[in-house]
Design a protein around this motif. Structure first.
Motif, PDB file in Angstrom:
ATOM      1  N   VAL A   1      -6.383  10.947  -9.947  1.00  0.00           N
ATOM      2  CA  VAL A   1      -7.678  10.597 -10.599  1.00  0.00           C
ATOM      3  C   VAL A   1      -8.058   9.132 -11.034  1.00  0.00           C
ATOM      4  CG1 VAL A   1     -10.171  11.434 -11.806  1.00  0.00           C
ATOM      5  CG2 VAL A   1      -8.345  12.800 -10.444  1.00  0.00           C
ATOM      6  N   LEU A   2      -8.856   8.026 -11.052  1.00  0.00           N
ATOM      7  CA  LEU A   2      -8.756   7.004 -11.095  1.00  0.00           C
ATOM      8  C   LEU A   2     -10.951   6.865 -11.586  1.00  0.00           C
ATOM      9  CD1 LEU A   2      -7.920   3.307  -9.620  1.00  0.00           C
ATOM     10  CD2 LEU A   2     -10.476   3.540 -10.702  1.00  0.00           C
ATOM     11  N   ARG A   3     -10.659   6.571 -12.896  1.00  0.00           N
ATOM     12  CA  ARG A   3     -11.860   6.541 -13.602  1.00  0.00           C
ATOM     13  C   ARG A   3     -11.938   5.520 -13.734  1.00  0.00           C
ATOM     14  NH1 ARG A   3     -10.640  11.369 -14.697  1.00  0.00           N
ATOM     15  NH2 ARG A   3     -13.030  12.994 -13.979  1.00  0.00           N
ATOM     16  N   SER A   4     -13.073   4.513 -13.730  1.00  0.00           N
ATOM     17  CA  SER A   4     -13.068   2.439 -14.614  1.00  0.00           C
ATOM     18  C   SER A   4     -14.422   3.236 -15.193  1.00  0.00           C
ATOM     19  CB  SER A   4     -13.616   1.750 -13.192  1.00  0.00           C
ATOM     20  OG  SER A   4     -13.125   0.909 -13.845  1.00  0.00           O
ATOM     21  N   ASP A   5     -14.841   2.289 -16.203  1.00  0.00           N
ATOM     22  CA  ASP A   5     -16.236   1.950 -17.467  1.00  0.00           C
ATOM     23  C   ASP A   5     -16.115   0.649 -17.693  1.00  0.00           C
ATOM     24  OD1 ASP A   5     -18.140   2.195 -19.595  1.00  0.00           O
ATOM     25  OD2 ASP A   5     -16.226   3.480 -21.066  1.00  0.00           O
ATOM     26  N   GLY A   6     -17.654   0.165 -16.689  1.00  0.00           N
ATOM     27  CA  GLY A   6     -18.278  -1.283 -16.739  1.00  0.00           C
ATOM     28  C   GLY A   6     -19.543  -0.739 -17.573  1.00  0.00           C
ATOM     29  N   GLY A   7     -19.446   0.555 -18.355  1.00  0.00           N
ATOM     30  CA  GLY A   7     -20.634   0.479 -19.179  1.00  0.00           C
ATOM     31  C   GLY A   7     -22.081  -0.221 -18.146  1.00  0.00           C
TER      32      GLY A   7
ATOM     33  N   LEU B   1       0.920  -1.185  -0.094  1.00  0.00           N
ATOM     34  CA  LEU B   1      -0.117   0.015  -0.181  1.00  0.00           C
ATOM     35  C   LEU B   1       0.911   1.275   0.014  1.00  0.00           C
ATOM     36  CD1 LEU B   1      -2.504   1.692   0.655  1.00  0.00           C
ATOM     37  CD2 LEU B   1      -2.439   1.169   2.658  1.00  0.00           C
ATOM     38  N   SER B   2       1.851   1.582   0.295  1.00  0.00           N
ATOM     39  CA  SER B   2       2.552   2.395   1.091  1.00  0.00           C
ATOM     40  C   SER B   2       3.445   2.947  -0.357  1.00  0.00           C
ATOM     41  CB  SER B   2       3.516   2.678   2.473  1.00  0.00           C
ATOM     42  OG  SER B   2       4.776   1.261   2.133  1.00  0.00           O
ATOM     43  N   GLY B   3       3.608   1.589  -0.821  1.00  0.00           N
ATOM     44  CA  GLY B   3       4.735   1.680  -2.332  1.00  0.00           C
ATOM     45  C   GLY B   3       4.296   2.251  -3.236  1.00  0.00           C
ATOM     46  N   LEU B   4       3.201   1.228  -3.149  1.00  0.00           N
ATOM     47  CA  LEU B   4       1.541   2.437  -4.789  1.00  0.00           C
ATOM     48  C   LEU B   4       1.839   3.260  -4.035  1.00  0.00           C
ATOM     49  CD1 LEU B   4       0.439   1.469  -6.768  1.00  0.00           C
ATOM     50  CD2 LEU B   4      -1.397   0.305  -5.475  1.00  0.00           C
ATOM     51  N   ILE B   5       1.049   4.366  -2.989  1.00  0.00           N
ATOM     52  CA  ILE B   5       0.962   5.719  -3.123  1.00  0.00           C
ATOM     53  C   ILE B   5       1.576   6.746  -2.963  1.00  0.00           C
ATOM     54  CG2 ILE B   5       0.212   6.974  -0.947  1.00  0.00           C
ATOM     55  CD1 ILE B   5      -1.259   4.715   0.876  1.00  0.00           C
ATOM     56  N   ALA B   6       3.298   5.893  -2.770  1.00  0.00           N
ATOM     57  CA  ALA B   6       4.423   6.911  -3.504  1.00  0.00           C
ATOM     58  C   ALA B   6       4.372   6.820  -4.556  1.00  0.00           C
ATOM     59  CB  ALA B   6       5.526   6.374  -2.790  1.00  0.00           C
ATOM     60  N   VAL B   7       3.672   6.125  -5.682  1.00  0.00           N
ATOM     61  CA  VAL B   7       4.252   6.184  -7.003  1.00  0.00           C
ATOM     62  C   VAL B   7       2.838   7.077  -7.697  1.00  0.00           C
ATOM     63  CG1 VAL B   7       5.551   4.435  -7.531  1.00  0.00           C
ATOM     64  CG2 VAL B   7       3.078   4.054  -8.168  1.00  0.00           C
ATOM     65  N   LEU B   8       2.135   7.565  -6.999  1.00  0.00           N
ATOM     66  CA  LEU B   8       1.012   7.780  -7.221  1.00  0.00           C
ATOM     67  C   LEU B   8       1.100   9.528  -6.878  1.00  0.00           C
ATOM     68  CD1 LEU B   8      -2.411   5.884  -6.082  1.00  0.00           C
ATOM     69  CD2 LEU B   8      -1.234   5.409  -7.984  1.00  0.00           C
ATOM     70  N   ASP B   9      -0.043  10.392  -8.177  1.00  0.00           N
ATOM     71  CA  ASP B   9       0.033  12.237  -7.686  1.00  0.00           C
ATOM     72  C   ASP B   9      -0.738  12.464  -6.323  1.00  0.00           C
ATOM     73  OD1 ASP B   9      -1.561  14.731  -7.826  1.00  0.00           O
ATOM     74  OD2 ASP B   9       0.133  14.613  -8.758  1.00  0.00           O
ATOM     75  N   PRO B  10      -0.849  12.655  -5.374  1.00  0.00           N
ATOM     76  CA  PRO B  10      -1.702  12.871  -4.558  1.00  0.00           C
ATOM     77  C   PRO B  10      -3.106  13.276  -4.706  1.00  0.00           C
ATOM     78  CG  PRO B  10       0.557  14.410  -4.055  1.00  0.00           C
ATOM     79  CD  PRO B  10       0.271  13.594  -5.158  1.00  0.00           C
ATOM     80  N   ARG B  11      -3.042  13.853  -5.969  1.00  0.00           N
ATOM     81  CA  ARG B  11      -4.724  14.176  -6.593  1.00  0.00           C
ATOM     82  C   ARG B  11      -4.520  13.424  -7.667  1.00  0.00           C
ATOM     83  NH1 ARG B  11      -3.246  20.526  -7.855  1.00  0.00           N
ATOM     84  NH2 ARG B  11      -1.223  19.095  -8.984  1.00  0.00           N
TER      85      ARG B  11
ATOM     86  N   PRO C   1     -15.889   8.802 -10.145  1.00  0.00           N
ATOM     87  CA  PRO C   1     -14.331   8.604 -10.240  1.00  0.00           C
ATOM     88  C   PRO C   1     -13.738   8.554  -8.704  1.00  0.00           C
ATOM     89  CG  PRO C   1     -15.022  10.351 -10.924  1.00  0.00           C
ATOM     90  CD  PRO C   1     -16.382   9.938 -10.725  1.00  0.00           C
ATOM     91  N   VAL C   2     -12.029   7.662  -8.561  1.00  0.00           N
ATOM     92  CA  VAL C   2     -11.787   7.551  -7.178  1.00  0.00           C
ATOM     93  C   VAL C   2     -11.112   8.639  -7.204  1.00  0.00           C
ATOM     94  CG1 VAL C   2     -10.562   5.740  -5.929  1.00  0.00           C
ATOM     95  CG2 VAL C   2     -12.680   5.538  -7.521  1.00  0.00           C
ATOM     96  N   LEU C   3     -10.630   9.964  -6.180  1.00  0.00           N
ATOM     97  CA  LEU C   3      -9.904  10.784  -5.746  1.00  0.00           C
ATOM     98  C   LEU C   3      -8.818   9.907  -4.638  1.00  0.00           C
ATOM     99  CD1 LEU C   3     -12.539  13.719  -6.693  1.00  0.00           C
ATOM    100  CD2 LEU C   3     -11.419  11.843  -7.931  1.00  0.00           C
ATOM    101  N   GLY C   4      -7.880  11.091  -4.946  1.00  0.00           N
ATOM    102  CA  GLY C   4      -6.579  10.863  -4.049  1.00  0.00           C
ATOM    103  C   GLY C   4      -5.282   9.560  -3.994  1.00  0.00           C
ATOM    104  N   ALA C   5      -4.634   9.775  -3.704  1.00  0.00           N
ATOM    105  CA  ALA C   5      -3.745   8.752  -3.960  1.00  0.00           C
ATOM    106  C   ALA C   5      -3.943   7.458  -2.971  1.00  0.00           C
ATOM    107  CB  ALA C   5      -2.248   9.361  -3.339  1.00  0.00           C
TER     108      ALA C   5
END
Length: 302
Positions: A214-220, A202-212, A229-233
């Motif tokens: 945005v994740l978007r997921s399209d399942g239609g 988790l901490s390693g993944l957060i470290a490569v993500l910008d604090p702002r 949208p999922v916001l934040g590291a």
């Protein structure tokens, strides 16, 4: 007249299908809509009288202009249609070889790199932010090298106005492209992202993500995906690790995409998801997950 001679013009016209699909996909962002636009273009061709068809000296040019008009009409209603889409709407990710463009004329290396990535999800997202006329003018001129005089016939504006539309669109594309890292840097960031995700760090993944980020997921509305949208590291990192834990049967493999290195999610020999990343200043700023099976058809084509 021999039958083969009578059929020759039709063979020439049908041979333009790949060109028209390539054009329509960049304008509309999904394969299904591109195919519908090409079908409508051919319907208009076959509705012409034989005399009208004979008067067309260059069928490819005629078909391109008509396809542009069809796409312009579709784009005018696209935003309203997207409002009724279930969850997040994303452009369809496609393999890099799917829709090659022709007529690239750029001399500027930055601009040429942008054009070479003209089927990337990142660029298609930028195109979505444009007005329909800007998008059509940019695609026709910058990607397919159509003169502004001909573009004016498509969008119904003067050549000078079309030039301004393309300039405005190009400015947005350049601004987006300038923020992104080189392909080598992108791939390095993606591999660091993957290493953290695969180990559940988790901490390693957060470290490569910008604090702002945005994740978007399209399942239609067809498969499970984040509706908003999922916001934040931290939230993005927890969402991704949670999704992997809930799908232990899925194998996550590196996948080359027009956006650079990304990921494909495999289950029983089929790709059920394609993930592309966008980065800036060494951190991931956007995660785009395509889970809608209707937008993954080219990845699973024989």
């Amino acid at each position: 007249m021999k039958q083969v001679e009578r059929d020759a013009p039709y063979a020439e016209v049908l041979g333009e299908r790949r060109h028209l699909l390539s054009l329509a996909f960049r304008m509309l962002g999904t394969v299904a809509e591109a195919e519908d636009a090409v079908q409508e273009t051919y319907i208009r061709w076959y509705r012409l009288s034989e005399e009208e068809r004979d008067a067309i000296e260059v069928p490819r040019a005629w078909l391109t202009r008509v396809a542009g008009r069809v796409c312009l009409s579709v784009l005018a209603s696209a935003r309203r249609r997207h409002e009724f889409y279930v969850g997040q709407w994303l452009p369809e990710p496609v393999p890099a070889y799917a829709f090659p463009a022709g007529g690239l004329t750029a001399d500027d290396p930055l601009e040429h790199a942008t054009l070479d990535e003209s089927v990337s999800t990142a660029l298609l997202v930028v195109l979505e932010s444009m007005t329909p006329a800007e998008r059509v003018a940019f695609v026709l001129h910058d990607v397919f090298a159509m003169p502004f005089g001909e573009i004016s016939e498509v969008v119904g504006r003067t050549p000078a106005a079309c030039r301004q539309l393309a300039t405005s669109a190009r400015r947005r594309v350049r601004q987006s492209r300038a923020r992104r890292a080189s392909r080598a840097e992108h791939d390095e960031i993606v591999r660091a992202f993957a290493a953290a995700a695969r180990t559940g760090d988790l901490s390693g993944l957060i470290a490569v993500l910008d604090p702002r980020v945005v994740l978007r997921s399209d399942g239609g509305g067809v498969v499970t995906a984040a509706r908003n949208p999922v916001l934040g590291a931290e939230k993005v990192a927890r969402f991704l690790l949670g999704a992997l834990r809930k799908n232990p049967e899925a194998t996550v493999l590196e996948q080359e995409t027009p956006d650079g290195l990304g990921f494909a999610l495999w289950v029983e020999g089929r790709i059920i998801g394609v993930v592309t990343l966008e980065e800036a200043s060494g951190l991931v700023t956007h995660v785009r997950m395509m889970m809608n099976p209707h937008k993954l058809t080219l990845w699973n084509a024989p």
